[in-house]
Every structure is written in structure tokens, then in C-alpha cells.
Design a protein around this motif. Structure first.
Motif, short mmCIF file in Angstrom:
data_model
loop_
_atom_site.label_atom_id
_atom_site.label_comp_id
_atom_site.label_asym_id
_atom_site.label_seq_id
_atom_site.Cartn_x
_atom_site.Cartn_y
_atom_site.Cartn_z
N UNK A 122 0.83 -1.21 0.00
CA UNK A 122 0.00 0.00 0.00
C UNK A 122 0.86 1.25 0.00
N UNK A 123 0.46 2.29 -0.71
CA UNK A 123 1.15 3.58 -0.59
C UNK A 123 0.90 4.17 0.81
N UNK A 124 1.86 4.90 1.30
CA UNK A 124 1.72 5.48 2.64
C UNK A 124 0.54 6.43 2.73
N UNK A 125 0.30 7.20 1.65
CA UNK A 125 -0.80 8.16 1.70
C UNK A 125 -2.15 7.45 1.77
N UNK A 126 -2.26 6.24 1.20
CA UNK A 126 -3.51 5.49 1.29
C UNK A 126 -3.74 5.02 2.72
N UNK A 127 -2.69 4.57 3.39
CA UNK A 127 -2.83 4.15 4.79
C UNK A 127 -3.28 5.33 5.65
N UNK A 128 -2.74 6.50 5.40
CA UNK A 128 -3.11 7.67 6.19
C UNK A 128 -4.52 8.13 5.86
N UNK A 129 -4.94 8.00 4.60
CA UNK A 129 -6.32 8.37 4.26
C UNK A 129 -7.31 7.40 4.90
N UNK A 130 -6.93 6.12 4.95
CA UNK A 130 -7.78 5.15 5.65
C UNK A 130 -7.87 5.51 7.14
N UNK A 131 -6.76 5.90 7.71
CA UNK A 131 -6.75 6.31 9.12
C UNK A 131 -7.69 7.48 9.37
N UNK A 132 -7.68 8.46 8.48
CA UNK A 132 -8.58 9.61 8.63
C UNK A 132 -10.04 9.19 8.54
N UNK A 133 -10.36 8.27 7.63
CA UNK A 133 -11.74 7.84 7.45
C UNK A 133 -12.24 7.02 8.63
N UNK A 134 -11.34 6.28 9.28
CA UNK A 134 -11.72 5.41 10.40
C UNK A 134 -11.16 5.93 11.72
N UNK A 135 -10.88 7.22 11.78
CA UNK A 135 -10.23 7.78 12.96
C UNK A 135 -11.06 7.56 14.23
N UNK A 136 -12.37 7.67 14.11
CA UNK A 136 -13.22 7.49 15.29
C UNK A 136 -13.04 6.11 15.89
N UNK A 137 -12.97 5.08 15.06
CA UNK A 137 -12.74 3.73 15.57
C UNK A 137 -11.37 3.61 16.23
N UNK A 138 -10.36 4.21 15.60
CA UNK A 138 -9.02 4.18 16.18
C UNK A 138 -9.00 4.80 17.57
N UNK A 139 -9.66 5.93 17.71
CA UNK A 139 -9.59 6.66 18.98
C UNK A 139 -10.52 6.07 20.03
N UNK A 140 -11.72 5.65 19.65
CA UNK A 140 -12.66 5.10 20.62
C UNK A 140 -12.15 3.80 21.24
#
Length: 277
Positions: A241-259
Motif C-alpha cells: 500500500x502507498x503510505x498516503x492510502x494508509x493515512x487516508x484510511x486512518x482519517x476515514x476510520x479515525x473514530x474507531x481508532x480513537x474510541x
């Protein structure tokens, strides 16, 4: 409620729905996901190559500067040589015999009708070497292989997922964020377990509910530590995966990551990228 690392969940979904499952309904869906995902990937790659190229007008200005500099240096050098030669001739001086012989032959041949002087010397050519920091892109490497098997890559699958409406109506439960699917902010769950700590979490639930006195925890594929093959599999797919795709996925699922206290740095390390702070 049980949750899982968002990216590990996507990889599990990809391997099941896009690669392994033999269900009769999946081939057409895989082809749809592949075509849509590839269009998104190709569009992003073209945009990335365009952004990495220097602007044409900037390149032309660089070329003109080098051409002017080369011409100026050569003209100045010819002028200095001419002045020195003229000065030495007036004083009766000369260069070594070999140079004088050449000059004498040229003067004698100047008036000959059957010999012509050679073309004037050309200014030295300057070549601009592109910076080695910019990778050379092979256009053929970005072409879609139309004969490939109708299964999307993990990158194409993730691009497809991120292009869907993750928070609206008609979401797919296989990859919609947990906070959207299970509403932990609205439902007062007594226990929110994690797949990574399922052994302890299920045992805790069995004890709290009193089930432990009646029946043991029914385990299937119980493993408390990831196997070497699983770790190697994750590294293989995450590093694709490109690094920017991983970071975009992180932004889209940020609520799950933080909760649920997950980190995207775990994935970046497995992919071989620099972590975020």
C-alpha cells in the motif's frame, strides 16, 4: 460488542470476500470492485506523476539560462583569444612552432579557390541532468493488464471502500466503521471486547454472567499470539500500500481508532513506513 483493529479487519474482509471465498455471487462483485478500484488508483497515480514533474515553463527558463551562459562564455573566450593573438602578432611574438605552422597554412589556404575554411567552432553544449531524487516512471508499468484474474488488489479494494459512503445509508456491514454500525455512543454496552484480547475478554464475560459455572467457553481457532505466517502475510499486504492510502484510511476510520485505542503506527511499521507522531 467486540471490535478489531480497523486495518486488520479490512485485510480479513479482503482475503475472505475478494480472494478466498468460493461463493457464487462474488465473481461479479469482485470484477466490479476491481474495475472501480483501478480507475481510482490510476487517477491518483497520474495526479502524483503530474505533481512530481517540474513545470514546463520552469524547465524552459532553466534551458534558456544555460544556453545564454554557454554562448556568453564562448563569445568572451573567443574575444580574449583574438585580442591575445592580435597583440602577440604586433609584438612579433608567437606561440610554439606547431601552432604557428597551423596558422600559416590556414592563411595560405584562405585565398585558394578549391579549398574552403571549415565551419566555425560550435559553442559547448550543456546538458541538464535531472535530479536523482525523482524516480523514473515507466509508463508501461502503470498499464492495466486486461487479462489478469478478476480479483482486485488490496490497494484497489481499499480505494473502493474509501470511495463508498461509510456514514450514510446503505452501508456495507463488512467494512463500515464500528462506531457507525454498533453505535457505542448511544448504546450503553457493559463490555466492549477486542479480538486481539478475546481469550481474556470472553473469560471475563463468562465469569460475569455466571456461564462459567455451567459451560466452558466454546473456542474455535484459539490463539493468543499471532503466528509467524500471519505476521508475514500482514507485512506482505501492508507493504503493497502507498503510505498516503494508509493515512487516508486512518482519517476515514479515525473514530474507531480513537474510541477503541488502536494505532495506525502498527500498520505503518509493518508496511515499512515512517510512523506519525
Amino acid at each position: 460488542m467486540f471490535v478489531r483493529h480497523p486495518m486488520d479487519r479490512m485485510l480479513s474482509c479482503y482475503l475472505d470476500k475478494m480472494v478466498d471465498s468460493p461463493h457464487h455471487s462474488l465473481p461479479d462483485f469482485r470484477n466490479y470492485v476491481r474495475n472501480k478500484g483501478r480507475r481510482i488508483v490510476m487517477k491518483r497515480r497520474r495526479r502524483r506523476r503530474h505533481n512530481n514533474k517540474p513545470h514546463q515553463h520552469h524547465l524552459r527558463s532553466l534551458l534558456s539560462v544555460h544556453e545564454i551562459s554557454a554562448s556568453s562564455i564562448w563569445n568572451r573566450l573567443k574575444s580574449q583569444i583574438s585580442e591575445i593573438t592580435h597583440h602577440d602578432r604586433r609584438l612579433g611574438k608567437g606561440y610554439d612552432g606547431r601552432v604557428n605552422d597551423v596558422a600559416e597554412r590556414r592563411r595560405k589556404s584562405k585565398g585558394s579557390s578549391h579549398r574552403h575554411a571549415g565551419p566555425p567552432p560550435r559553442p559547448p553544449q550543456f546538458t541538464i541532468i535531472p535530479s536523482s531524487s525523482q524516480p523514473v516512471v515507466n509508463a508501461s508499468s502503470t498499464k492495466i493488464n486486461a487479462t489478469a484474474e478478476a480479483k482486485p488488489t488490496f490497494e484497489e479494494f481499499l480505494e473502493f471502500v474509501l470511495d463508498t459512503d461509510l456514514l450514510g445509508m446503505g452501508f456495507d456491514s463488512h467494512w463500515v466503521p464500528f462506531h457507525r454500525y454498533c453505535s457505542p455512543c448511544s448504546v450503553p454496552y457493559h463490555v466492549i471486547g477486542k479480538l486481539e484480547t478475546a481469550a481474556d475478554d470472553f473469560q471475563y464475560i463468562w465469569e460475569k454472567t455466571g456461564l462459567g459455572k455451567q459451560v466452558p467457553v466454546p473456542w474455535m481457532n484459539r490463539k493468543t499470539v499471532p503466528s509467524k505466517s500471519k505476521i508475514a502475510l500482514e507485512k506482505k499486504y501492508y507493504s503493497s500500500l502507498p503510505r498516503d492510502l494508509i493515512l487516508r484510511f486512518y482519517d476515514a476510520f479515525r473514530m474507531d481508532f480513537e474510541l477503541f485505542d488502536y494505532s495506525i503506527n502498527d500498520i505503518l511499521v509493518k508496511a515499512g513506513f515512517e510512523v506519525i507522531t
